[in-house]
Enzyme design. Structure first.
Site, PDB file in Angstrom:
ATOM      1  N   THR A 137      -9.251  24.298 -54.189  1.00 13.32           N
ATOM      2  CA  THR A 137      -9.060  23.078 -53.420  1.00 13.32           C
ATOM      3  C   THR A 137      -9.864  23.101 -52.124  1.00 13.32           C
ATOM      4  O   THR A 137     -10.172  24.171 -51.589  1.00 13.32           O
ATOM      5  CB  THR A 137      -7.561  22.906 -53.080  1.00 13.32           C
ATOM      6  N   ASP A 138     -10.154  21.903 -51.588  1.00  9.48           N
ATOM      7  CA  ASP A 138     -10.818  21.826 -50.290  1.00  9.48           C
ATOM      8  C   ASP A 138      -9.883  22.181 -49.141  1.00  9.48           C
ATOM      9  O   ASP A 138     -10.331  22.403 -48.008  1.00  9.48           O
ATOM     10  CB  ASP A 138     -11.423  20.441 -50.068  1.00  9.48           C
ATOM     11  N   GLU A 139      -8.580  22.260 -49.401  1.00 11.45           N
ATOM     12  CA  GLU A 139      -7.628  22.539 -48.317  1.00 11.45           C
ATOM     13  C   GLU A 139      -7.780  23.944 -47.740  1.00 11.45           C
ATOM     14  O   GLU A 139      -7.296  24.222 -46.643  1.00 11.45           O
ATOM     15  CB  GLU A 139      -6.192  22.298 -48.791  1.00 11.45           C
ATOM     16  N   TYR A 163       0.574  26.406 -48.914  1.00 10.35           N
ATOM     17  CA  TYR A 163      -0.186  26.111 -50.141  1.00 10.35           C
ATOM     18  C   TYR A 163      -1.652  26.480 -49.971  1.00 10.35           C
ATOM     19  O   TYR A 163      -2.232  27.213 -50.782  1.00 10.35           O
ATOM     20  CB  TYR A 163      -0.062  24.638 -50.518  1.00 10.35           C
ATOM     21  N   LYS A 167      -3.934  29.436 -51.902  1.00  2.91           N
ATOM     22  CA  LYS A 167      -5.154  29.176 -52.661  1.00  2.91           C
ATOM     23  C   LYS A 167      -6.348  29.921 -52.054  1.00  2.91           C
ATOM     24  O   LYS A 167      -7.212  30.411 -52.783  1.00  2.91           O
ATOM     25  CB  LYS A 167      -5.444  27.675 -52.704  1.00  2.91           C
TER      26      LYS A 167
END
Length: 361
Positions: A137-139, A163, A167
């Site tokens: 993810t870009d997060e 989260y 990741k």
């Protein structure tokens, strides 16, 4: 079945995973061994159209189960593992971070260990063809200011939620297994996905379903948080592209080139619902919008620089936000039976836990 062309997919009953499995069998046609533990967001109904298809082998199990995964790898000898399985909802990670560490960090570690052992058993020719693609993810990159350049593959990691941190940890493990053990890996970091089969706790399906029923549309903070929106079918095509042509050990950012504020997304959905499913008793859906207390650590803006995947592999999204969101609203309107099947007591309890105590502003 030609086992040589099969792939193993983890988390293939979830939102993105099930879209990937459906598109793989439609576009590529080779067999998929689909391993999913069927937690709350895993849904066999997503894959109902494949029930009689011999190219789809569904296995109910955990990617961290070394004995089971080893058995599947030895039996089907897949040429690739595509790793979707993850806990992925930021709000849930705030309430219960432990599950995210267990699934995203420990689960990915166990899968890497098993894949590494399998890879060592392959012939030299099989090793040349094998890939493990990790979907992220870009997060992991943190947050951007209004005028900051978009996230690139070299942006420093700065995760701001449990989260995102889980990741980021999994991304680092995948990288380490390439550099330390030579495991042939690829990593993709995507922006916010939307489309069919998305669990209705996420922003877009939640707004569609609440709007249909005339329920409040809760928007965090001032609604000005910005996300880059990626139609899930575009994401699936990008993953296939990276799997086939990506350079080993590399990361590829996947974006939709569609930055929108949350409030713009919600008002667009309101307009589409008023057009496609007008309801005199409800009236304009925009009247249902309510601003609620923001969530802790809410990143202000994400944006993806997807030039690398375009320049190296020739991929770019087929959908703009306007076309993708219309297709999405139309899908939910046409699949109310699917919606009712996923709205279990556990889902209702979660919605109450996350939104009931938020102060309307």
């Amino acid at each position: 079945m030609n086992k040589e062309d099969s792939i193993l997919v983890t988390g293939g009953a979830g939102f993105i995973g099930s879209n990937f499995v459906l598109s793989w069998i439609k576009e590529v046609g080779s067999p998929v061994i689909n391993l999913d533990s069927l937690t709350y967001a895993g849904n066999r109904n997503n894959l109902q159209s494949l029930d009689q298809n011999s190219r789809h082998i569904f296995v109910h199990g955990d990617m961290a189960d070394e004995q089971l995964v080893t058995k599947l790898l030895r039996e089907y000898r897949p040429r690739a593992i595509v790793h979707f399985a993850a806990e992925s909802h930021v709000d849930r990670s705030i309430v219960g971070p432990g599950a995210f560490i267990q699934t995203n960090v420990v689960g990915t570690f166990e899968l890497l260990q098993t894949a590494r052992a399998y890879y060592a058993e392959l012939s030299a020719d099989e090793q040349k063809e094998f890939r493990l693609l990790h979907v992220s993810t870009d997060e992991v990159y943190g947050t951007l200011g209004p005028d900051d350049p978009a996230f690139s593959e070299t942006t420093a990691y700065a995760p701001n939620s449990p989260y995102a941190a889980s990741k980021a940890a999994s991304d680092h493990l995948v990288r380490a297994y390439f550099h330390t053990y030579g495991l042939p890996v690829l990593t993709t970091n995507c922006s916010n996905n939307y489309g069919p089969y998305q669990f209705p706790e996420k922003l877009i399906p939640l707004m569609i379903l609440n709007g249909l029923e005339g329920k409040p549309l809760p928007v965090y903070g001032d609604g000005k948080n910005v996300r880059d929106w990626l139609f899930v079918e575009d994401h699936c095509s990008a993953i296939r592209t990276v799997l086939e042509g990506g350079r080993l050990g590399e990361t590829y950012n996947i974006g939709g080139s569609s930055e929108r504020t949350n409030i713009d997304v919600v008002t667009t959905i309101c307009d589409l619902l008023d057009e496609l499913s007008p309801n005199e008793a409800i009236g304009s859906r925009k009247k249902l919008i309510s601003y609620v207390t923001d969530r802790p650590g809410h990143d202000r803006r994400y944006a993806i620089d997807a030039r690398k995947i375009k320049q190296e592999l020739g991929w770019e999204p087929a959908e703009r936000f306007e076309s993708g969101i219309r297709k999405t609203v139309e899908w939910y309107l046409a699949h109310q039976d699917w919606v009712e099947n996923v709205r279990s007591g556990a889902y209702q309890q979660w919605i109450e836990t996350n939104y009931a105590e938020r102060v309307t502003r």
